[in-house]
Scaffold this active site. Sequence first.
Site, PDB file in Angstrom:
ATOM      1  N   LYS A 153       0.832  -1.214   0.000  1.00  0.00           N
ATOM      2  CA  LYS A 153       0.000   0.000   0.000  1.00  0.00           C
ATOM      3  C   LYS A 153       0.862   1.258   0.000  1.00  0.00           C
ATOM      4  CE  LYS A 153      -2.110  -1.125   3.810  1.00  0.00           C
ATOM      5  NZ  LYS A 153      -1.464  -2.429   4.000  1.00  0.00           N
ATOM      6  N   THR A 154       1.849   1.284   0.874  1.00  0.00           N
ATOM      7  CA  THR A 154       2.722   2.450   0.926  1.00  0.00           C
ATOM      8  C   THR A 154       3.486   2.582  -0.390  1.00  0.00           C
ATOM      9  OG1 THR A 154       2.906   2.217   3.313  1.00  0.00           O
ATOM     10  CG2 THR A 154       4.582   3.550   2.248  1.00  0.00           C
ATOM     11  N   ASP A 196      -1.855   7.848   3.127  1.00  0.00           N
ATOM     12  CA  ASP A 196      -1.456   6.515   3.599  1.00  0.00           C
ATOM     13  C   ASP A 196      -2.079   6.274   4.979  1.00  0.00           C
ATOM     14  OD1 ASP A 196      -0.211   4.075   3.671  1.00  0.00           O
ATOM     15  OD2 ASP A 196       1.828   4.837   3.912  1.00  0.00           O
ATOM     16  N   GLU A 197      -2.175   5.022   5.388  1.00  0.00           N
ATOM     17  CA  GLU A 197      -2.701   4.662   6.721  1.00  0.00           C
ATOM     18  C   GLU A 197      -4.053   5.330   6.980  1.00  0.00           C
ATOM     19  OE1 GLU A 197      -1.123   2.486   8.678  1.00  0.00           O
ATOM     20  OE2 GLU A 197       1.006   2.584   8.133  1.00  0.00           O
ATOM     21  N   GLN A 253      -5.547  -2.863  10.761  1.00  0.00           N
ATOM     22  CA  GLN A 253      -4.421  -2.196  11.416  1.00  0.00           C
ATOM     23  C   GLN A 253      -4.822  -0.875  12.046  1.00  0.00           C
ATOM     24  OE1 GLN A 253      -0.436  -2.536   9.517  1.00  0.00           O
ATOM     25  NE2 GLN A 253      -1.574  -3.356   7.791  1.00  0.00           N
ATOM     26  N   ARG A 267       4.975  -7.200  11.068  1.00  0.00           N
ATOM     27  CA  ARG A 267       6.174  -6.397  10.796  1.00  0.00           C
ATOM     28  C   ARG A 267       7.333  -7.290  10.366  1.00  0.00           C
ATOM     29  NH1 ARG A 267       4.030  -2.827   9.167  1.00  0.00           N
ATOM     30  NH2 ARG A 267       2.257  -4.183   9.483  1.00  0.00           N
TER      31      ARG A 267
HETATM   32  P1  ATP Z   1       1.734  -2.110   5.920  1.00  0.00           P
HETATM   33  O1  ATP Z   1       0.329  -2.609   5.904  1.00  0.00           O
HETATM   34  O2  ATP Z   1       2.549  -2.807   6.931  1.00  0.00           O
HETATM   35  O3  ATP Z   1       1.828  -0.629   5.966  1.00  0.00           O
HETATM   36  P2  ATP Z   1       2.094  -1.950   3.082  1.00  0.00           P
HETATM   37  O4  ATP Z   1       0.871  -2.556   2.511  1.00  0.00           O
HETATM   38  O5  ATP Z   1       2.207  -0.496   3.109  1.00  0.00           O
HETATM   39  O6  ATP Z   1       2.372  -2.566   4.523  1.00  0.00           O
HETATM   40  P3  ATP Z   1       4.644  -1.846   1.811  1.00  0.00           P
HETATM   41  O7  ATP Z   1       5.385  -1.417   2.994  1.00  0.00           O
HETATM   42  O8  ATP Z   1       4.361  -0.874   0.742  1.00  0.00           O
HETATM   43  O9  ATP Z   1       3.300  -2.566   2.283  1.00  0.00           O
HETATM   44  O10 ATP Z   1       5.358  -3.090   1.156  1.00  0.00           O
HETATM   45  C1  ATP Z   1       5.822  -4.187   1.926  1.00  0.00           C
HETATM   46  C2  ATP Z   1       7.128  -4.695   1.361  1.00  0.00           C
HETATM   47  O11 ATP Z   1       6.885  -5.336   0.117  1.00  0.00           O
HETATM   48  C3  ATP Z   1       8.116  -3.600   1.095  1.00  0.00           C
HETATM   49  O12 ATP Z   1       9.403  -4.063   1.386  1.00  0.00           O
HETATM   50  C4  ATP Z   1       7.955  -3.345  -0.395  1.00  0.00           C
HETATM   51  O13 ATP Z   1       9.130  -2.822  -0.973  1.00  0.00           O
HETATM   52  C5  ATP Z   1       7.643  -4.734  -0.931  1.00  0.00           C
HETATM   53  N1  ATP Z   1       6.792  -4.709  -2.142  1.00  0.00           N
HETATM   54  C6  ATP Z   1       5.566  -4.183  -2.268  1.00  0.00           C
HETATM   55  N2  ATP Z   1       5.064  -4.367  -3.510  1.00  0.00           N
HETATM   56  C7  ATP Z   1       6.006  -5.044  -4.210  1.00  0.00           C
HETATM   57  C8  ATP Z   1       6.117  -5.542  -5.551  1.00  0.00           C
HETATM   58  N3  ATP Z   1       5.125  -5.392  -6.439  1.00  0.00           N
HETATM   59  N4  ATP Z   1       7.245  -6.182  -5.894  1.00  0.00           N
HETATM   60  C9  ATP Z   1       8.254  -6.366  -5.012  1.00  0.00           C
HETATM   61  N5  ATP Z   1       8.219  -5.923  -3.736  1.00  0.00           N
HETATM   62  C10 ATP Z   1       7.117  -5.271  -3.321  1.00  0.00           C
HETATM   63 MG    MG Z   2       2.335   0.880   4.730  1.00  0.00          MG
END
Ligand code: ATP
Ligand code: MG
Length: 722
Positions: free
Chosen positions: A37-38, A223-224, A254, A607
Site C-alpha cells: 500500500k505504501t 497513507d494509513e 491495522q 512487521r
Molecule cells: P503495511 O500494511 O505494513 O503498511 P504496506 O501494505 O504499506 O504494509 P509496503 O510497505 O508498501 O506494504 O510493502 C511491503 C514490502 O513489500 C516492502 O518491502 C515493499 O518494498 C515490498 N513490495 C511491495 N510491492 C512489491 C512488488 N510489487 N514487488 C516487489 N516488492 C514489493
Molecule cells: Mg504501509
Amino acid sequence: MHHHMDELLKDLNEPQRLAVTTTEGPVVVIAGAGSGKTRVITYRVAYLVGARRVAPHNILAVTFTNKAAEEMRGRIYKLLGTVKLESWIGTFHAACARILRREADCLGYNRAFSIYDESHQLSLVKHCMKHISLSERDHNPNAILSRISLAKNEMITPEAFACSASDYFDQQVARVYTLYQKGLRENNAMDFDDLLDNALLILKEHPERSEKYRELFKYILVDEFQDTNHVQYELVRELAKEHHNLCVVGDDDQSIYSWRGANIENLFNFEKDFPEATAVFLEENYRSTQLILDAANAVIENNERRKPKKLWTSNKHGEKIVWYGAFNEHDEARYIIQEIGRLKELHRELRNSDCAIFYRTNAQSRVIEDELRRANVPYTVVGSVQFYDRREIKDVIAYLRVIANPKDSVSLRRIINTPPRGIGKTTLERADEFASTMNVSLFEAVGRASEIPSLRADARQSLLTVHAYLSHLVEKKQEVPATELVREIVETSGYAQMLEQDPTFEARARLENLDELLSAAAEFEEAAGDSSLDAFLENVSLKTDIDEWDETRDLITLMTLHTAKGLEFSAVFIAGMEEDLFPHANALASEKGLEEERRLCYVGITRAKKRVILTSADTRMTRGMRNAQQPSRFLDEIPGELLQCIDGTHGERVTDDDYSQEMPAYEGSAFHIGDIVEHSAFGLGRIGAVVGSGEKLKVAVRFFRDNKQRDIIVKFAGLRKR
Ligand code: ATP
Ligand code: MG
C-alpha cells in the site's frame, strides 16, 4: 534509477499498477499488511510527476509520521532520478501548520503562533485547573486533557461540550476546556488538534483564503487511512471537493489509534462518499513468510468487526513462530538477547538493526534495556526520553518560543526564573494578576512591572531586566539566523554559567546537549534552506517519537507496538505476551477494546519478514509488586502447528544476580527439601530442591495449584514456611 515510466510500472503487480495509473478520480485501496500500500502511494507520486507531468507542488501526500514522509521523499527522488521535489509530503499536522502560517490571521491568530506539544498542553490544563480550584489529586489532568482532545477531534466547541456534559467528570472537563481554549488564544498558541480544526475552519468558512489550496492540491494521497480521525477526513474531503482526485490506502485490521480519536469507519465510508471510486484490493504480501501470515491471519480472524481479506505470499514457507515462556521478565529479556545472538550466528548477513523488540507499554523497556546494557549489546529505544524532551533543551526552546511569540506565557513562565533571577512565585502571581486585570499578555505585564502594585523593589527590577533582555532578542530575531539566537541565549541568558558552576557530571552532559541543539539548528538550516526562527521552531514542534530514530546505525531497536506501524524487520520479538498486559487490562472492559488490542497484535506479527519470537513471563514485577501472569489469549489463537513452544518457567536460567536490585533483604533462614511453603502469588507448594546459601539461597518449589515447579530465590517474594 528509473528514467522510464514503463520500468517504474514493472516494479508493481497488476492491481498496484491500476491504483497507480488511475490518476483521475477517487481510488481506495483496502489491503492487508505488507501488500504494498505504501509502495502504491510512493509510486503514484512518482508516476504523477514523471508520466503525467504534474508539478510536484500540486501533490499533497499525507503520511503517518514525518519519518515516513522523509523516507517517501527519498524513494521518489530515486525513482525519478533528478527532479527536485518540492511537494507537500508530510503529516496532516505539518501540512496544516504550513497552511496556517500563511492564513491564521483570518482566525485572529498572529502568524508567529506557537505550537503546543503534550507537555505544554498539560501545563496549561494544570494552570486552568488551579484557576478554578480543581485539585490535581481528585482530577487527573491527563484524563482531562485526553477528554478535551477527543472533543476537539470531533470539532466539539467548549460551549457545545458544556451543554452536553451529563456527568460530574464531563462537567469539570467542560469548565477546564473553556479556560483551556481561552488560554491558548491568549497565548497565541495552537495545540495539535487546533492545527487540524483551524485548517478545516479556514477551508469551510474562509473561501477567500482557502480557494487557492483547493486549486494547489490537484492530487491528494493518504497513507494509513484507517487511522485518520473525523477532522482529517473532513480536511481531505474539503480539499478534493472539486476534482475528487483522492487516493487513500489503508487496512481496517491495522486501525490501532481509536483511543486517540481515529475512526475506522472513514475507510468504509469512503466508497459511500465517493460512489464512483475505483476500489483496489491487494492480496499478495511481499514482506513475510507464509507461516507468519498464517499466524497473523489466524489471530485477526477472531475479530467480529472486520472485512474478510485474503493475503498470500510467494515467499518461503518459513520457520515456526517461537513462544518462549520465561521464568520472569529478566529471564525473558536474556532469552531475547541470547536468541538474537544465535540468529546472527546462524545468518551472517543479519544485522542488529534487522532485529526489533516490541512491547505493549513503555515501562517494559527498562528491564530489557538493563539486560542489553549488561550484555553489552548496542540498542536504541524509539520514543523514550528523547533529545527534545530533555529539560535543558526544553528550556532553551522555551526562550526561542517567547522570542518568536511574546504572547506565549506558558513558555515565558517556564524560563522567567531559569536560570534563577529572584523572580519568585508571589512575584509571578502578581504579574499574572496584573496581566488579567489589564487584559494584556504576561510578557507585557512583566515589562510594565513598575505599575504592578505591592512588588518588592528587587523583584520589580528583576522583571524589568528580564523583559529588556528578551525584548532585545525579539528585535534581533529578524536579522540573525536561528542558530545565532540559540548561541546567544545559551551564552547570555546565564544558562551556560549556571551549568558551568555546577561541577556534576550531569551538568556537563546538559552543556553538551546544548551544543547538540546548536548542531541540530545548523543541520536544519542546511537541510531546509531556511534559517528563520519560525521555521526551526515549527520543525521542532512537529517532531514525533519516531523521527529521531536513525536506522542507519547498527542498533537493536526497541519500541512500542503502536510505534511499529508501517515498519518492517527481519526478526521481530514481542515481549510480554500476557493477559492484562497484552491485551492490556484497560482494553479488556469492552469487546471493542479487545479487538483493537488484537489488531495491534496483528500489526506486531506482520512487521516480520523472516522470524517472529513471542515471549511471556510467568511472573512480572509491576508497580513494585510481583504478579503471577497468564499467557496472552493471542498465543492461544495461533494454531499449535505454527508454534514452537519453549518452556523456560522452571527457571534453569535464573542466575545469582537475579532480582539483585529489586529484593527486600531476606531475614529468614533454613529451608529444607520437603518443607511446605507459601508464596504470595503461587500459593502453597513443596520444596523439591535447595541450592545456594544466604542471599543467594534458591529453592525449587512444586506448587499445588497448577502442579508446576518453579525456582524461587528465597530472598525475594516473602516465601513463608508453613
Ligand atoms: P503495511 O500494511 O505494513 O503498511 P504496506 O501494505 O504499506 O504494509 P509496503 O510497505 O508498501 O506494504 O510493502 C511491503 C514490502 O513489500 C516492502 O518491502 C515493499 O518494498 C515490498 N513490495 C511491495 N510491492 C512489491 C512488488 N510489487 N514487488 C516487489 N516488492 C514489493
Ligand atoms: Mg504501509
